[in-house]
Design a protein around this motif. Structure first.
Motif, short mmCIF file in Angstrom:
data_model
loop_
_atom_site.label_atom_id
_atom_site.label_comp_id
_atom_site.label_asym_id
_atom_site.label_seq_id
_atom_site.Cartn_x
_atom_site.Cartn_y
_atom_site.Cartn_z
N MET A 118 22.53 1.87 3.63
CA MET A 118 21.56 0.88 2.81
C MET A 118 20.32 1.33 2.94
N SER A 119 19.58 1.56 1.65
CA SER A 119 18.14 1.73 1.83
C SER A 119 17.30 0.51 1.99
N GLN A 120 16.29 0.98 2.94
CA GLN A 120 15.36 -0.42 3.32
C GLN A 120 14.33 -0.74 2.10
N PRO A 121 14.22 -2.04 2.11
CA PRO A 121 13.17 -2.34 1.14
C PRO A 121 11.74 -1.45 1.15
N SER A 122 11.20 -1.40 0.11
CA SER A 122 9.97 -0.60 0.19
C SER A 122 8.73 -1.69 0.71
N ASP A 123 7.52 -1.08 1.14
CA ASP A 123 6.51 -1.62 1.78
C ASP A 123 6.26 -2.87 0.62
N GLU A 124 5.74 -2.46 -0.57
CA GLU A 124 5.44 -3.13 -1.79
C GLU A 124 6.14 -4.19 -2.06
N ALA A 125 7.57 -3.90 -2.02
CA ALA A 125 8.39 -5.03 -2.44
C ALA A 125 8.66 -6.22 -1.38
N LEU A 126 8.45 -5.78 0.09
CA LEU A 126 8.32 -6.83 0.98
C LEU A 126 7.19 -7.63 0.93
N LEU A 127 6.01 -7.09 0.54
CA LEU A 127 4.93 -7.66 0.46
C LEU A 127 4.67 -8.68 -0.62
N GLU A 128 5.44 -8.24 -1.85
CA GLU A 128 5.52 -9.00 -2.93
C GLU A 128 6.32 -10.35 -2.67
N ARG A 129 7.32 -10.06 -1.74
CA ARG A 129 8.31 -11.33 -1.34
C ARG A 129 7.29 -12.29 -0.50
N PHE A 130 6.34 -11.58 0.32
CA PHE A 130 5.75 -12.43 1.29
C PHE A 130 4.80 -13.16 0.45
N ALA A 131 3.90 -12.37 -0.42
CA ALA A 131 2.82 -13.21 -1.36
C ALA A 131 3.73 -14.36 -2.05
N GLN A 132 4.78 -14.11 -2.53
CA GLN A 132 5.39 -15.20 -3.60
C GLN A 132 5.96 -16.38 -2.75
N HIS A 133 6.84 -15.70 -1.79
CA HIS A 133 7.75 -16.83 -1.17
C HIS A 133 7.18 -17.03 0.20
N LYS A 134 6.00 -16.74 0.55
CA LYS A 134 5.64 -16.92 2.12
C LYS A 134 6.89 -16.47 3.08
N ASP A 135 7.38 -15.42 2.64
CA ASP A 135 8.54 -14.85 3.78
C ASP A 135 7.90 -14.05 4.94
N ARG A 136 7.75 -14.93 5.95
CA ARG A 136 7.16 -14.20 7.11
C ARG A 136 7.90 -13.10 7.55
N LYS A 137 9.14 -13.11 7.59
CA LYS A 137 10.01 -12.06 8.10
C LYS A 137 9.63 -10.75 7.23
N ALA A 138 9.47 -10.77 5.97
CA ALA A 138 8.95 -9.50 5.29
C ALA A 138 7.67 -8.99 5.66
N PHE A 139 6.81 -9.91 6.03
CA PHE A 139 5.38 -9.39 6.50
C PHE A 139 5.52 -8.71 8.00
N ASP A 140 6.58 -9.31 8.88
CA ASP A 140 6.57 -9.02 10.20
C ASP A 140 7.24 -7.41 9.94
N THR A 141 8.02 -7.13 8.99
CA THR A 141 8.79 -5.79 8.96
C THR A 141 7.61 -4.98 8.60
N VAL A 142 6.80 -4.96 7.68
CA VAL A 142 5.68 -4.33 7.41
C VAL A 142 4.69 -3.96 8.64
N TYR A 143 4.55 -5.04 9.29
CA TYR A 143 3.71 -5.20 10.39
C TYR A 143 4.26 -4.07 11.50
N ASN A 144 5.52 -4.24 11.87
CA ASN A 144 6.13 -3.57 12.62
C ASN A 144 6.35 -1.86 12.51
N ARG A 145 6.25 -1.91 11.11
CA ARG A 145 6.12 -0.37 10.75
C ARG A 145 5.10 0.54 10.56
#
Lengths: 151, 183
Positions: free
Chosen positions: B1-28
């Motif tokens: 399964m392909s991983q979500p792109s950085d941009e998709a994760l950050l959009e999720r974080f911006a719109q839904h305050k999804d902290r996990k999405a932010f942490d994924t990008v941070y760890n990357r």
């Protein structure tokens, strides 16, 4: 050999991935337009050494922890600490002052109205304050003598 | 399964305050960014501080990144700009020279136990001038494509490629001159 400006990106990627021995025929053909097999291996080895060392570097950089978002406060706390723009606060104060002025003015106006009705028969007129005004019934016999003029 | 792109994760974080999405990008990217800044600034602490500032800003104001853009390019460009600002601020401070002198030992001190060849390669990269070191590190440490590097450095793609190759030539020269006295 071609100019380095025309160097394909693929060649730069291959340097980090394969030695000359591991290249297939197409890749060797592409590489040979720019580099000799010896030069290729030398550069590939330098890149590999650099990456080997570079991968060990992260341990030297401190992992800094990001602050966690603040815990959710109670609704009452949120109500009291709810922030509004300054212009809204100013508008609310102004509105309160206008309403206060208006209510004061209308109250004094009704008193004036009451004074205006004094000369009239207000015996049965209910006042603004809900108090029934009662007139003094004066019969002809009870009239004070000094108020009687004989014309 | 392909991983979500950085941009998709950050959009999720911006719109839904999804902290996990932010942490994924941070760890990357956090360590990768620290490394890039370490190479650029030659100071590990400054690099980590700048990287931290960028991620903190992104955490507090997700809208600073336009999710239609390439996140990697935005991240490395922002880091580079912050480092330039830092340098500008420092030029007005007396401690500039002292900091640079102290920082010279950052990478080399990590190499005490490594074999001479690796030491030589690392020292050679360290001694490249900034324009060559930056493109070389973005390519072989951070794994950016030539197009991404050209956007971060605002250079033509041909210039980026020739600078990378030039850097390789300089490293090769530096390593071979270090080897010569020993043989």
């Amino acid at each position: 050999m071609n100019s380095m400006n025309e160097l394909p990106e693929e060649l730069l990627d291959l340097l980090a991935q394969k030695s000359y021995q591991e290249l297939n025929a197409t890749e060797r053909e592409m590489v040979s337009r720019f580099l000799s097999p010896e030069s290729y291996d030398e550069y590939a080895s330098l890149v590999s050494d650099f990456q080997q060392m570079d991968q060990e570097l992260p341990a030297t950089a401190p992992q800094l922890k990001l602050p966690e978002p603040q815990e959710k406060r109670s609704k009452l706390y949120q109500l009291f600490t709810y922030r509004i723009p300054a212009y809204q606060a100013v508008a609310a104060i102004f509105l309160a002052l206008v309403l206060f002025q208006f209510s004061t003015a209308s109250r004094s106006g009704s008193v004036t109205d009451d004074l205006h009705t004094l000369g009239k028969d207000t015996a049965s007129t209910p006042s603004t304050y809900g108090v029934q005004k009662v007139g003094t019934p004066l019969s002809e016999d009870d009239y004070p003598e000094e108020l009687i003029f004989n014309l | 399964m392909s991983q979500p792109s950085d941009e998709a994760l950050l959009e999720r974080f911006a719109q839904h305050k999804d902290r996990k999405a932010f942490d994924t990008v941070y760890n990357r990217y956090f360590f990768s960014l620290c490394k890039y800044l370490g190479w650029l600034t030659q100071e590990s602490d400054t690099g980590a501080d700048i990287a931290q500032n960028i991620f903190l800003k992104l955490l507090e104001q997700p809208q600073v990144f336009d999710t239609r853009r390439n996140f990697k390019v935005w991240l490395y460009s922002s880091a580079k700009n912050q480092w330039k600002n830092e340098l500008r601020n420092r030029s007005t401070r007396a401690g500039h020279l002292k900091t640079l002198t102290a920082s010279d030992t950052y990478f080399t001190s990590e190499l005490e136990d490594k074999d001479n060849r690796l030491k030589a390669v690392f020292a050679a990269v360290n001694q490249l001038n900034e324009i060559h070191r930056e493109v070389f590190v973005l390519k072989y440490s951070n794994g950016l494509s030539i197009q991404e590097i050209s956007e971060v450095c605002q250079l033509a793609e041909g210039t980026v490629k020739s600078r990378i190759f030039n850097a390789l030539q300089q490293i090769k020269k530096h390593v071979s001159t270090r080897k010569t006295p020993q043989t």
